[in-house]
Design a protein around this motif. Sequence first.
Motif, PDB file in Angstrom:
ATOM      1  N   ARG A 184       0.832  -1.208   0.000  1.00 35.69           N
ATOM      2  CA  ARG A 184       0.000   0.000   0.000  1.00 35.69           C
ATOM      3  C   ARG A 184       0.875   1.270   0.000  1.00 35.69           C
ATOM      4  O   ARG A 184       0.594   2.226  -0.714  1.00 35.69           O
ATOM      5  CB  ARG A 184      -0.921  -0.019   1.221  1.00 35.69           C
ATOM      6  CG  ARG A 184      -1.924   1.130   1.222  1.00 35.69           C
ATOM      7  CD  ARG A 184      -2.802   1.127   2.469  1.00 35.69           C
ATOM      8  NE  ARG A 184      -3.675  -0.039   2.502  1.00 35.69           N
ATOM      9  CZ  ARG A 184      -3.548  -1.045   3.342  1.00 35.69           C
ATOM     10  NH1 ARG A 184      -2.566  -1.051   4.237  1.00 35.69           N
ATOM     11  NH2 ARG A 184      -4.382  -2.064   3.306  1.00 35.69           N
ATOM     12  N   SER A 185       1.950   1.230   0.788  1.00 39.01           N
ATOM     13  CA  SER A 185       2.850   2.390   0.835  1.00 39.01           C
ATOM     14  C   SER A 185       3.516   2.628  -0.509  1.00 39.01           C
ATOM     15  O   SER A 185       3.623   3.775  -0.973  1.00 39.01           O
ATOM     16  CB  SER A 185       3.902   2.166   1.922  1.00 39.01           C
ATOM     17  OG  SER A 185       4.834   3.220   1.928  1.00 39.01           O
ATOM     18  N   LEU A 186       3.973   1.526  -1.150  1.00 38.46           N
ATOM     19  CA  LEU A 186       4.626   1.681  -2.457  1.00 38.46           C
ATOM     20  C   LEU A 186       3.647   2.206  -3.499  1.00 38.46           C
ATOM     21  O   LEU A 186       4.003   3.065  -4.322  1.00 38.46           O
ATOM     22  CB  LEU A 186       5.203   0.341  -2.906  1.00 38.46           C
ATOM     23  CG  LEU A 186       6.504  -0.101  -2.229  1.00 38.46           C
ATOM     24  CD1 LEU A 186       6.880  -1.494  -2.688  1.00 38.46           C
ATOM     25  CD2 LEU A 186       7.616   0.873  -2.560  1.00 38.46           C
ATOM     26  N   LYS A 218       3.926 -15.979  -1.198  1.00 36.71           N
ATOM     27  CA  LYS A 218       4.952 -15.851  -2.236  1.00 36.71           C
ATOM     28  C   LYS A 218       4.517 -14.886  -3.328  1.00 36.71           C
ATOM     29  O   LYS A 218       5.328 -14.094  -3.841  1.00 36.71           O
ATOM     30  CB  LYS A 218       5.247 -17.221  -2.840  1.00 36.71           C
ATOM     31  CG  LYS A 218       5.986 -18.158  -1.904  1.00 36.71           C
ATOM     32  CD  LYS A 218       6.237 -19.503  -2.573  1.00 36.71           C
ATOM     33  CE  LYS A 218       6.972 -20.461  -1.635  1.00 36.71           C
ATOM     34  NZ  LYS A 218       7.190 -21.786  -2.283  1.00 36.71           N
ATOM     35  N   ALA A 219       3.228 -14.960  -3.699  1.00 36.88           N
ATOM     36  CA  ALA A 219       2.719 -14.043  -4.727  1.00 36.88           C
ATOM     37  C   ALA A 219       2.808 -12.596  -4.246  1.00 36.88           C
ATOM     38  O   ALA A 219       3.172 -11.696  -5.020  1.00 36.88           O
ATOM     39  CB  ALA A 219       1.281 -14.409  -5.081  1.00 36.88           C
ATOM     40  N   SER A 225       8.305  -7.197  -4.680  1.00 31.13           N
ATOM     41  CA  SER A 225       9.598  -7.006  -5.346  1.00 31.13           C
ATOM     42  C   SER A 225       9.420  -6.321  -6.701  1.00 31.13           C
ATOM     43  O   SER A 225      10.229  -5.464  -7.082  1.00 31.13           O
ATOM     44  CB  SER A 225      10.293  -8.356  -5.523  1.00 31.13           C
ATOM     45  OG  SER A 225       9.548  -9.211  -6.369  1.00 31.13           O
ATOM     46  N   GLN A 226       8.350  -6.669  -7.421  1.00 29.18           N
ATOM     47  CA  GLN A 226       8.091  -6.009  -8.705  1.00 29.18           C
ATOM     48  C   GLN A 226       7.776  -4.524  -8.504  1.00 29.18           C
ATOM     49  O   GLN A 226       8.250  -3.676  -9.271  1.00 29.18           O
ATOM     50  CB  GLN A 226       6.940  -6.709  -9.414  1.00 29.18           C
ATOM     51  CG  GLN A 226       7.263  -8.117  -9.888  1.00 29.18           C
ATOM     52  CD  GLN A 226       6.058  -8.833 -10.466  1.00 29.18           C
ATOM     53  OE1 GLN A 226       4.920  -8.361 -10.323  1.00 29.18           O
ATOM     54  NE2 GLN A 226       6.285  -9.959 -11.121  1.00 29.18           N
ATOM     55  N   ARG A 231       9.500   1.045  -8.514  1.00 30.34           N
ATOM     56  CA  ARG A 231       9.804   2.286  -7.808  1.00 30.34           C
ATOM     57  C   ARG A 231      11.238   2.730  -8.078  1.00 30.34           C
ATOM     58  O   ARG A 231      11.495   3.915  -8.317  1.00 30.34           O
ATOM     59  CB  ARG A 231       9.600   2.091  -6.311  1.00 30.34           C
ATOM     60  CG  ARG A 231       9.825   3.378  -5.511  1.00 30.34           C
ATOM     61  CD  ARG A 231       9.848   3.146  -4.027  1.00 30.34           C
ATOM     62  NE  ARG A 231      10.957   2.277  -3.641  1.00 30.34           N
ATOM     63  CZ  ARG A 231      11.255   1.964  -2.390  1.00 30.34           C
ATOM     64  NH1 ARG A 231      10.504   2.416  -1.400  1.00 30.34           N
ATOM     65  NH2 ARG A 231      12.269   1.159  -2.117  1.00 30.34           N
ATOM     66  N   GLU A 232      12.184   1.750  -8.042  1.00 27.15           N
ATOM     67  CA  GLU A 232      13.568   2.102  -8.338  1.00 27.15           C
ATOM     68  C   GLU A 232      13.699   2.653  -9.747  1.00 27.15           C
ATOM     69  O   GLU A 232      14.452   3.601  -9.996  1.00 27.15           O
ATOM     70  CB  GLU A 232      14.460   0.868  -8.176  1.00 27.15           C
ATOM     71  CG  GLU A 232      14.578   0.359  -6.740  1.00 27.15           C
ATOM     72  CD  GLU A 232      15.210   1.386  -5.834  1.00 27.15           C
ATOM     73  OE1 GLU A 232      16.079   2.147  -6.312  1.00 27.15           O
ATOM     74  OE2 GLU A 232      14.829   1.459  -4.647  1.00 27.15           O
TER      75      GLU A 232
END
Length: 578
Positions: A184-186, A218-219, A225-226, A231-232
């Motif tokens: 949610r933060s991302l 895991k999902a 991670s995606q 974001r990066e």
Amino acid sequence: MSCRRSEALACSLVTEINHAMARLVDIWDSIGIMENQRVERMQTVKKHIDELLHSMIMEEEALRHRIKTDVITFQKQFDTLCLELGLEPNKFEQDLTVLQLEKNLRCHVESLLKEKNERLRELSDLKKQDEDLCVTLFVTPYYIPSGSLPSRTQLQELQEHVEKLVKEKVSREKVFSGLREDIRSLMNEMGHEPESSLERESICPDTDIFLLTHDNIKALKLMLSQLEMKRESLISARDQLKERATSLWNRLSCPEPEGGAFQEAAMSSLSDDIRRWQGYVEHLEELQMAQLEEVVDKVRQELVVMWDKCMLGPDQREPFSVHFCDDHYTKELLALHDTELLRMKAFYEAAQPILEDLEKWKINWALFQEFERKAADPNRFSNRGGSLLKESKDRSKVQKLLSKLEEELRSHVEVWEKNQGTSFLVHGQRIMDYISSLWEEQRLQKDKEKNERMTKKTESSPFKTPTKRPLGSTYTTPTPNKIKKTPNMLAPRTATVSSVSSGNSGSSSTTFLCVPGRPQLSAKRTKTTEASSGTRVPLQEFNSDKKPVPMSYSAFTSELSKKTNADAFLNSTVKDML
């Protein structure tokens, strides 16, 4: 005691019957009942008593039979319950009556039935919890055969299994809550709207719709991670736009309103940041096209700075010199310069560790050269107090550090060249060749300085032909002093010889001439012979009478040169004086 009471009761019962029959006979006598009627009446009484006793006997017989039957039934139930509960059957005493045996069996059966019901109730509760947890966590329930009564061990294992699932549920809920908060933060940080059902479920306030399975966790981790990668990517794009805007702002020397707007670009999300910075960069690029020539010149200045930082040689700069010297300022020329500048910045960023190590090596190389310069200065021996020892330790430390840095550079360059597939050049040379060339230059410089010192020594000590002594004069070759001369002893002794030479023109002594450029400890000893017409004064005798006069090295060499040119022949092979 109980047997006596029962016998007494039996006797009293017979007595009572006898009394009753006697009273009946008396009554019958008083009435006048005939014998045959009395018999009938006696038979009626006897029949009534017989029936009563028979009925009582039958009831007691039925009771005995029922008790025996109950004993058999309870025994079977007891054996069955012991088998179901996994207990060892109790062995009762052999001398028990049927009634006592029935009572014992009944009590044990009731106790075992209570134990069985408690186990079944506990099993039902645990199985219900286990099923709910297994559905939530998507795991296999604990297996207990249906229709069987679990043992205490099985119930304990089931209890531990349920507790383990509870802890696992708490752990997964904690992980799930953390992942949801991070996602949610991302999403809020990037301004990203949920697209897939998994993204919508992950940020939904209702947590019950999301099963806490390993696959779902895991999902979520994969999705997190995606999102972090995205974001990066967005941060990188925003930083590139900010860097581009900063570069354009500096090139264009924007006025204060433009710069203020540039500094106060406060953004709500990364997507909004990128859009606003993109618009600002486009605005600056429009301003850049209006000042194309000035901007290209500034880019060239930046490019020269980057070339110098990357230590590029002329051959490496040559391919871009055509564009660098082009005076036809166009948009394409600016793009070429920007591309070259970005390429050099990327190269510097990739090679920065090697360049920093090389810079450290250069700093220590400069220190090493300074130590070499000091080592060639003979005046350093006049500075006592441990400075030479400290200088020697520092020099050794710098040499070790140079070797260590060279090894690190060699390994780093090998890795870099293997990864990049090209040679790492410094000023047009491979880095180890560049370092070797500096060492070679240092060696050649030392050889050159050595040759210069030898040449100067030869020129400052001209050879003079010996002359014959005057008739009647005596000459005694002084015995050289066998004591090892140190720099502290050398200056006073040479000063004394100068004093003797100036005071007694007829004296002859042995002195030591230091060749400039060499340490005094390795000074070469030279005999100085002077013509004398009087009696010689031995150097030891003179030193015992006179105190040495302190002189500097330059004053000593000047005085010695004057006396040598005037009176003496600096040749130890002279045997006669004319």
